[in-house]
Design an enzyme around this catalytic site. Structure first.
Site, PDB file in Angstrom:
ATOM      1  N   GLU A   1       3.452  -5.326  12.282  1.00 17.97           N
ATOM      2  CA  GLU A   1       2.536  -4.193  12.077  1.00 17.97           C
ATOM      3  C   GLU A   1       1.435  -4.688  11.159  1.00 17.97           C
ATOM      4  OE1 GLU A   1       2.923  -1.464  13.684  1.00 17.97           O
ATOM      5  OE2 GLU A   1       4.985  -1.650  14.359  1.00 17.97           O
TER       6      GLU A   1
ATOM      7  N   THR B   1      -3.105  -9.319   9.044  1.00 21.24           N
ATOM      8  CA  THR B   1      -3.068 -10.011  10.335  1.00 21.24           C
ATOM      9  C   THR B   1      -2.867 -11.517  10.160  1.00 21.24           C
ATOM     10  OG1 THR B   1      -4.351  -8.308  11.394  1.00 21.24           O
ATOM     11  CG2 THR B   1      -4.429 -10.474  12.430  1.00 21.24           C
TER      12      THR B   1
ATOM     13  N   THR C   1      -1.315 -13.099   7.742  1.00 20.05           N
ATOM     14  CA  THR C   1       0.099 -13.351   7.397  1.00 20.05           C
ATOM     15  C   THR C   1       0.976 -13.175   8.636  1.00 20.05           C
ATOM     16  OG1 THR C   1      -0.405 -12.308   5.284  1.00 20.05           O
ATOM     17  CG2 THR C   1       1.890 -12.830   5.693  1.00 20.05           C
TER      18      THR C   1
ATOM     19  N   CYS D   1      -3.211   1.736   6.191  1.00 19.33           N
ATOM     20  CA  CYS D   1      -3.607   1.045   7.418  1.00 19.33           C
ATOM     21  C   CYS D   1      -4.151   2.028   8.460  1.00 19.33           C
ATOM     22  CB  CYS D   1      -2.414   0.299   7.984  1.00 19.33           C
ATOM     23  SG  CYS D   1      -1.002   1.383   8.218  1.00 19.33           S
TER      24      CYS D   1
ATOM     25  N   GLY E   1       1.946  -6.012   7.213  1.00 16.53           N
ATOM     26  CA  GLY E   1       1.030  -6.634   6.257  1.00 16.53           C
ATOM     27  C   GLY E   1      -0.244  -7.065   6.976  1.00 16.53           C
TER      28      GLY E   1
ATOM     29  N   ASN F   1       0.802  -1.235   0.000  1.00 22.18           N
ATOM     30  CA  ASN F   1       0.000   0.000   0.000  1.00 22.18           C
ATOM     31  C   ASN F   1       0.831   1.280   0.000  1.00 22.18           C
ATOM     32  OD1 ASN F   1       0.654  -0.661   2.702  1.00 22.18           O
ATOM     33  ND2 ASN F   1      -0.949   0.695   3.427  1.00 22.18           N
TER      34      ASN F   1
ATOM     35  N   GLU G   1       7.337   0.305  16.278  1.00 19.79           N
ATOM     36  CA  GLU G   1       8.458   0.764  15.472  1.00 19.79           C
ATOM     37  C   GLU G   1       8.553   2.275  15.618  1.00 19.79           C
ATOM     38  OE1 GLU G   1       7.998  -1.066  11.559  1.00 19.79           O
ATOM     39  OE2 GLU G   1       8.475  -3.016  12.431  1.00 19.79           O
TER      40      GLU G   1
HETATM   41  P1  NAD Z   1       0.054  -9.417   3.043  1.00 17.80           P
HETATM   42  O1  NAD Z   1       0.071  -9.892   4.438  1.00 17.80           O
HETATM   43  O2  NAD Z   1      -0.692 -10.193   2.039  1.00 17.80           O
HETATM   44  O3  NAD Z   1       1.543  -9.305   2.470  1.00 17.80           O
HETATM   45  C1  NAD Z   1       2.526  -8.514   3.077  1.00 17.80           C
HETATM   46  C2  NAD Z   1       3.896  -9.049   2.721  1.00 17.80           C
HETATM   47  O4  NAD Z   1       4.052 -10.334   3.310  1.00 17.80           O
HETATM   48  C3  NAD Z   1       4.138  -9.239   1.230  1.00 17.80           C
HETATM   49  O5  NAD Z   1       5.462  -8.871   0.930  1.00 17.80           O
HETATM   50  C4  NAD Z   1       3.937 -10.737   1.046  1.00 17.80           C
HETATM   51  O6  NAD Z   1       4.616 -11.262  -0.052  1.00 17.80           O
HETATM   52  C5  NAD Z   1       4.511 -11.263   2.348  1.00 17.80           C
HETATM   53  N1  NAD Z   1       4.044 -12.590   2.762  1.00 17.80           N
HETATM   54  C6  NAD Z   1       2.859 -13.186   2.514  1.00 17.80           C
HETATM   55  N2  NAD Z   1       2.820 -14.416   3.071  1.00 17.80           N
HETATM   56  C7  NAD Z   1       4.010 -14.608   3.697  1.00 17.80           C
HETATM   57  C8  NAD Z   1       4.569 -15.666   4.456  1.00 17.80           C
HETATM   58  N3  NAD Z   1       3.888 -16.775   4.701  1.00 17.80           N
HETATM   59  N4  NAD Z   1       5.805 -15.508   4.957  1.00 17.80           N
HETATM   60  C9  NAD Z   1       6.489 -14.372   4.752  1.00 17.80           C
HETATM   61  N5  NAD Z   1       6.027 -13.333   4.019  1.00 17.80           N
HETATM   62  C10 NAD Z   1       4.793 -13.447   3.504  1.00 17.80           C
HETATM   63  O7  NAD Z   1      -0.441  -7.914   3.121  1.00 17.80           O
HETATM   64  P2  NAD Z   1      -0.766  -6.937   1.915  1.00 17.80           P
HETATM   65  O8  NAD Z   1      -2.051  -7.362   1.290  1.00 17.80           O
HETATM   66  O9  NAD Z   1       0.451  -6.770   1.078  1.00 17.80           O
HETATM   67  O10 NAD Z   1      -0.962  -5.547   2.692  1.00 17.80           O
HETATM   68  C11 NAD Z   1      -2.170  -5.111   3.200  1.00 17.80           C
HETATM   69  C12 NAD Z   1      -2.238  -5.323   4.689  1.00 17.80           C
HETATM   70  O11 NAD Z   1      -1.160  -4.661   5.325  1.00 17.80           O
HETATM   71  C13 NAD Z   1      -3.483  -4.752   5.320  1.00 17.80           C
HETATM   72  O12 NAD Z   1      -3.998  -5.673   6.242  1.00 17.80           O
HETATM   73  C14 NAD Z   1      -2.984  -3.517   6.044  1.00 17.80           C
HETATM   74  O13 NAD Z   1      -3.756  -3.118   7.148  1.00 17.80           O
HETATM   75  C15 NAD Z   1      -1.641  -3.956   6.459  1.00 17.80           C
HETATM   76  N6  NAD Z   1      -0.786  -2.812   6.761  1.00 17.80           N
HETATM   77  C16 NAD Z   1      -0.476  -2.557   8.070  1.00 17.80           C
HETATM   78  C17 NAD Z   1       0.309  -1.459   8.390  1.00 17.80           C
HETATM   79  C18 NAD Z   1       0.688  -1.148   9.812  1.00 17.80           C
HETATM   80  O14 NAD Z   1       1.565  -0.330  10.014  1.00 17.80           O
HETATM   81  N7  NAD Z   1       0.077  -1.760  10.809  1.00 17.80           N
HETATM   82  C19 NAD Z   1       0.787  -0.638   7.366  1.00 17.80           C
HETATM   83  C20 NAD Z   1       0.438  -0.931   6.050  1.00 17.80           C
HETATM   84  C21 NAD Z   1      -0.340  -2.034   5.757  1.00 17.80           C
END
Ligand code: NAD
Length: 480
Positions: free
Chosen positions: A248, A228, A230, A282, A226, A150, A461
């Protein structure tokens, strides 16, 4: 078509498998680049190179490491237009947003941690008159950094910069959905003369490249942003290996509007906190609670402003709402709009895909959508949609709104609008979120702790919290 490469041991290199993944421009729906489909072998090579680089990098003075970070920051700054248009094409976000927020904040991340590490100090404790304890904070070794789509470069650099500043070597994986600016960062690191192996950037899927990083025994800490689900998967692997983890995760952030707020400022900011980056931040507020006496006026004025937002080609300067990042995510958002309708919601504006003409005729666009009439417990109000969709609900009093605001599994951020100082403090103290904004939104001071509670994450962080996470503390006790 350009094929991106991994950045390992200071050079750009194809994946061992020679397999590639298509990367789409969400505004056109077309493939515009390809990224390595990396696996264990690529991660293994990156770990070897990081191991070789660690003794030298970790022994450099903080000032010297900071110089490298500042060089990287300067080179990104010199190429801001190139980075902004790449981020916009890869993610679908309006280019003016990438130019004014994403890329400048990525630059700031490198600058901030370059400075922070030179100010980082540790404690000493005198015990009686003849015992001195002091704490050493030493780099951990190799850190793994995994980031989402994002805010691609912004969040990627948020993890890499403190890890490097603290003296670690890093293996980082950007989202497979938005790899481009991470690739450009590897070119910048080469230009900056960053020593080989200090930073390695591996592209690919989470379940392959990502999980190879998480499960590698030599990767001692994982910082992940990413979803929750994951995050839980990663914790289930990294936890038993006793790695340090910082997670996060997702959110379902409430915005609470009291009658006594500064109305115009609230209205303006609430439009932004709902729809900036197509609601794919997020920190966006997705559940808006307005106090009963102000509800109808707020509803009318809010909907009028939302209807005026322009959905269009992300590369146009006057676009407010760009494309949704992927077809899969576009379908997920439409599914939730449909679900909200089935649960008795009434769409006040939006609710439909947008069909544009010309270059963007096959892109993934959704109108900014406002829904009312839903129970706070329904799925659209409990689950993360992460798109241009908000719900609005009236409330009677502070107690009720706190109960509803706190009713989800998430606890990342919240926004409170009131001019009553006591109320602001009271609600801030009682709301379940790691970040609270009162009468503002997205104002960031990089020294402050950043992160969520409940299912929104583990750890914080930012500022010293990040430098502490990326170091191991060791207490030395001396009898004088
Ligand atoms: P995602 O969890 O699908 O993927 C995030 C990353 O994790 C990607 O690089 C992906 O390739 C990797 N990944 C996926 N499965 C994995 C595994 N089993 N092992 C290791 N890495 C793995 O998330 P997304 O769809 O890319 O992002 C959107 C999400 O991120 C939303 O839920 C959003 O709320 C969250 N987000 C949170 C924050 C925060 O600061 N809390 C900030 C931005 C986004």
């Amino acid at each position: 078509m350009e094929k991106l490469k991994n950045y390992i041991d200071g050079i750009l290199i194809a994946p061992f498998s020679n397999n590639y993944i298509n990367s789409y421009d969400p505004a056109t729906g077309e493939v515009f680049t390809m990224l390595p489909d990396s696996d264990n072998e690529d991660v293994e090579l990156a770990v070897k190179s990081a191991e070789n680089a660690f003794p030298h990098w970790s022994s450099l003075s903080a000032e010297k490491r900071a110089e490298y970070l500042l060089k990287i920051a300067g080179l990104i700054k010199n190429n801001i237009e190139k980075f902004a248009s790449a981020e916009s094409r890869d993610n679908g976000k309006p280019v003016q947003l990438a130019r004014s927020v994403d890329i400048p904040r990525a630059v700031k991340n490198f600058e901030f941690f370059a400075s922070a590490v030179t100010q980082f100090s540790s404690e000493s404790h005198h015990t009686g008159t003849d015992i001195l304890n002091y704490t050493l904070r030493q780099p951990i070794g190799i850190a793994g950094a995994i980031s989402p789509w994002n805010l691609p470069l912004y969040l990627f650099s948020w993890k890499i910069a403190p890890a490097l500043a603290a003296g670690n070597c890093v293996i980082a994986k950007p989202s497979e959905v938005t790899p481009l600016t991470a690739y450009m960062l590897s070119e910048i690191c080469i230009e900056a003369g960053l020593p080989n192996g200090v930073l390695n950037i591996i592209h690919g899927y989470g379940h392959k490249a990502g999980s190879a990083i998480v499960s590698h025994p030599e990767v001692k800490a994982i910082t992940f942003t990413g979803g929750t689900k994951t995050g839980k998967d990663i914790a289930s692997v990294a936890g038993p290996m006793l790695k340090k983890i910082s997670l996060e995760l997702g959110g379902k952030n409430p915005v609470i509007i009291f009658n006594d707020c500064k109305y115009d400022e609230m209205l303006e900011t609430t439009v932004r906190s709902s729809f900036t980056n197509q609601g794919e931040i997020c920190l966006c507020g997705s559940r808006i609670f307005a106090e009963k006496d102000i509800y109808e006026k707020f509803k009318t004025d809010f909907v009028k402003k939302v209807k005026a937002l322009k959905t269009g080609d992300p590369l146009n300067a006057d676009t407010d709402i760009g494309a949704i990042v992927s077809k899969q995510h576009y379908e997920k958002i439409l599914y939730y709009i449909d679900l909200a309708l089935k649960d008795g919601g009434k769409i006040l504006c939006g609710g439909n895909p947008v069909e544009l003409k010309g270059r963007c005729k096959s892109g993934w666009f959704i109108e900014p959508t406002v829904i009312e009439g839903l129970d706070h417990n329904c799925r659209a109000n409990q689950e993360e949609i992460f798109g241009p969709v908000v719900t609005i609900m009236p409330f009677e009093n502070e107690e009720e709104v706190l109960q509803k605001a706190n009713s989800t599994e998430y606890g990342l951020a919240s926004v409170i609008w009131t001019n009553d100082l006591s109320k602001a403090h009271r609600v801030s103290a009682n709301i379940h979120s790691g970040i609270v904004w009162v009468n503002c939104w997205m104002v960031r001071d990089l020294r402050t702790p950043f992160g969520g509670m409940k299912n929104s994450g583990v750890g914080r962080e930012g500022g010293l919290e990040a430098l502490r996470f990326f170091t191991e503390s060791k207490n030395v006790c001396i009898k004088i």
